[in-house]
Design an enzyme around this catalytic site. Structure first.
Site, PDB file in Angstrom:
ATOM      1  N   SER A  33      22.916  23.046  38.297  1.00 13.27           N
ATOM      2  CA  SER A  33      22.379  24.305  37.797  1.00 13.27           C
ATOM      3  C   SER A  33      20.846  24.246  37.842  1.00 13.27           C
ATOM      4  O   SER A  33      20.272  24.024  38.909  1.00 13.27           O
ATOM      5  CB  SER A  33      22.937  24.588  36.402  1.00 13.27           C
ATOM      6  OG  SER A  33      22.711  25.905  35.997  1.00 13.27           O
ATOM      7  N   TRP A  34      20.148  24.442  36.706  1.00 18.64           N
ATOM      8  CA  TRP A  34      18.698  24.275  36.723  1.00 18.64           C
ATOM      9  C   TRP A  34      18.332  22.862  37.182  1.00 18.64           C
ATOM     10  O   TRP A  34      17.316  22.665  37.852  1.00 18.64           O
ATOM     11  CB  TRP A  34      18.091  24.552  35.351  1.00 18.64           C
ATOM     12  CG  TRP A  34      16.698  24.002  35.257  1.00 18.64           C
ATOM     13  CD1 TRP A  34      16.291  22.878  34.604  1.00 18.64           C
ATOM     14  CD2 TRP A  34      15.525  24.529  35.901  1.00 18.64           C
ATOM     15  NE1 TRP A  34      14.945  22.665  34.791  1.00 18.64           N
ATOM     16  CE2 TRP A  34      14.453  23.662  35.589  1.00 18.64           C
ATOM     17  CE3 TRP A  34      15.291  25.631  36.711  1.00 18.64           C
ATOM     18  CZ2 TRP A  34      13.156  23.880  36.050  1.00 18.64           C
ATOM     19  CZ3 TRP A  34      13.994  25.858  37.179  1.00 18.64           C
ATOM     20  CH2 TRP A  34      12.955  24.978  36.848  1.00 18.64           C
ATOM     21  N   ASP A  41      32.178  30.150  40.531  1.00 18.44           N
ATOM     22  CA  ASP A  41      30.997  29.990  39.690  1.00 18.44           C
ATOM     23  C   ASP A  41      30.320  31.354  39.552  1.00 18.44           C
ATOM     24  O   ASP A  41      29.770  31.890  40.522  1.00 18.44           O
ATOM     25  CB  ASP A  41      30.051  28.976  40.334  1.00 18.44           C
ATOM     26  CG  ASP A  41      28.864  28.609  39.462  1.00 18.44           C
ATOM     27  OD1 ASP A  41      28.509  29.399  38.569  1.00 18.44           O
ATOM     28  OD2 ASP A  41      28.275  27.551  39.703  1.00 18.44           O
ATOM     29  N   HIS A  50      31.438  27.229  36.822  1.00 18.61           N
ATOM     30  CA  HIS A  50      30.106  26.623  36.817  1.00 18.61           C
ATOM     31  C   HIS A  50      30.010  25.312  36.049  1.00 18.61           C
ATOM     32  O   HIS A  50      29.223  24.441  36.407  1.00 18.61           O
ATOM     33  CB  HIS A  50      29.112  27.619  36.206  1.00 18.61           C
ATOM     34  CG  HIS A  50      27.701  27.137  36.193  1.00 18.61           C
ATOM     35  ND1 HIS A  50      26.960  26.977  37.351  1.00 18.61           N
ATOM     36  CD2 HIS A  50      26.878  26.769  35.160  1.00 18.61           C
ATOM     37  CE1 HIS A  50      25.741  26.550  37.033  1.00 18.61           C
ATOM     38  NE2 HIS A  50      25.674  26.410  35.716  1.00 18.61           N
ATOM     39  N   GLY A 101      19.632  24.000  32.207  1.00 24.39           N
ATOM     40  CA  GLY A 101      18.968  24.889  31.267  1.00 24.39           C
ATOM     41  C   GLY A 101      18.169  25.980  31.975  1.00 24.39           C
ATOM     42  O   GLY A 101      18.729  26.971  32.415  1.00 24.39           O
TER      43      GLY A 101
END
Length: 321
Positions: free
Chosen positions: A115-116, A268, A296, A43
């Protein structure tokens, strides 16, 4: 989905009071006596997903998932206008992880994030390296200015101009040079909040896979998801995630001695591979798998396969619950 273990349900869950009026949802599944592993969702603000339980052999792992402050089933929601975002920062989340680890009686755990979630994983492990047995990261993101500029100031737009035009459309022309600031204003206004959130979230959902996936795009456009995803993302990224510029790569030497497996899509567009490669160079003993047929998203088949390779390998490592 062949690389995933079968669906499973938590055997324990709860809401942990972490202070500042926040209670964090957590759940545990798999083997109560197994090797502890914690999953950090992306996120920020995306919340946990049942799929995240399935990267691990449930007979070998004690799998911990939690919704970060304000996301998913944690309370209060980050989308509530009265929620105090001043107490929702990277370092609050790092502290929450330590409270959860202690609450569950875990001495060391494998940290898994994409990711986050990879950003938060690095911040946590560089702060508490003695509490981590291994790390598995996907789609590495470190919130440096060049990474934010790529995603939100026209870099990725060179590959997806039609989706970029949709992203810019809610912004007044004078705000399009600084979309983060423009979206902060739109999300603060009840009249424009929902439409802005959907446009913000749709941008990442549209470019997250090597081959565009309408299902992912539609999931990101769902207003309930989009509101949390957008408000959390703008809040964190306008503050540089409360990290010094380049901090997570600079301090990667603190990861020495922690086995690591980095899975990175070659194509990505959200988190380009250069960041994962820099982390690999700075992290003594880490391994990097560049997946040549992936972008991604965690759901791409070869990415799922390589994540299972990592967790299957680490399940044989000594663990202490």
């Amino acid at each position: 989905m062949d690389a995933l273990y079968p669906p499973l349900r938590p055997y324990d869950s709860g809401l942990l009071d972490v202070g500042d009026g926040n209670r964090v949802y957590w759940e545990v599944c798999g083997n109560p006596e197994g090797k502890p592993a914690v999953v950090l969702h992306g996120g920020p603000g995306a919340g946990t997903s049942p799929l995240s339980r399935r990267h691990f052999d449930p007979s070998a792992y004690r799998i911990v998932l939690f919704d970060q402050r304000g996301a998913g089933r944690s309370v209060p929601s980050i989308t509530a206008p009265e929620t105090d975002l001043a107490v929702n920062t990277t370092w609050h989340l790092v502290a929450d992880m330590e409270r959860l680890r202690e609450h569950l009686g875990i001495e060391r755990w494998l940290v898994f994030g994409g990711s986050w979630g990879a950003t938060l994983a690095l911040a946590y492990v560089e702060t508490h390296p003695r509490r981590v047995s291994e790390m598995v990261l996907r789609g590495v993101f470190t919130v440096r200015q060049r990474e934010l500029d790529w995603l939100y100031r026209g870099g990725a737009a060179q590959l997806y101009p039609e989706y970029w035009a949709e992203f810019l459309e809610p912004l007044p022309p004078e705000r399009r040079d600084d979309p983060l600031a423009g979206y902060a204003e739109l999300l603060a206004d009840p009249r424009t909040r929902e439409a802005a959130a959907v446009a913000w979230s749709s941008w990442e959902g549209s470019i997250g896979t090597l081959i565009p996936d309408e299902r992912l795009r539609n999931a990101h456009r769902e207003p309930g998801f989009a509101l949390t995803f957008a408000r959390a993302g703008v809040h964190y990224f306008t503050h540089g995630a409360w990290l010094e510029e380049g901090q997570l790569i600079r301090d990667a030497g603190r990861l020495a001695g922690i086995p690591g497996f980095i899975v990175q899509g070659r194509y990505d567009v959200v988190c380009p591979p250069a960041t994962a490669y820099e982390l690999y160079q700075a992290w003594p003993g880490a391994r990097l798998c560049l997946v040549n047929n992936a972008g991604h998203a965690v759901t791409e088949p070869e990415t799922l396969k390589q994540l299972r390779v990592a967790t299957d390998e680490f399940r044989r490592s000594e663990h202490r619950a």
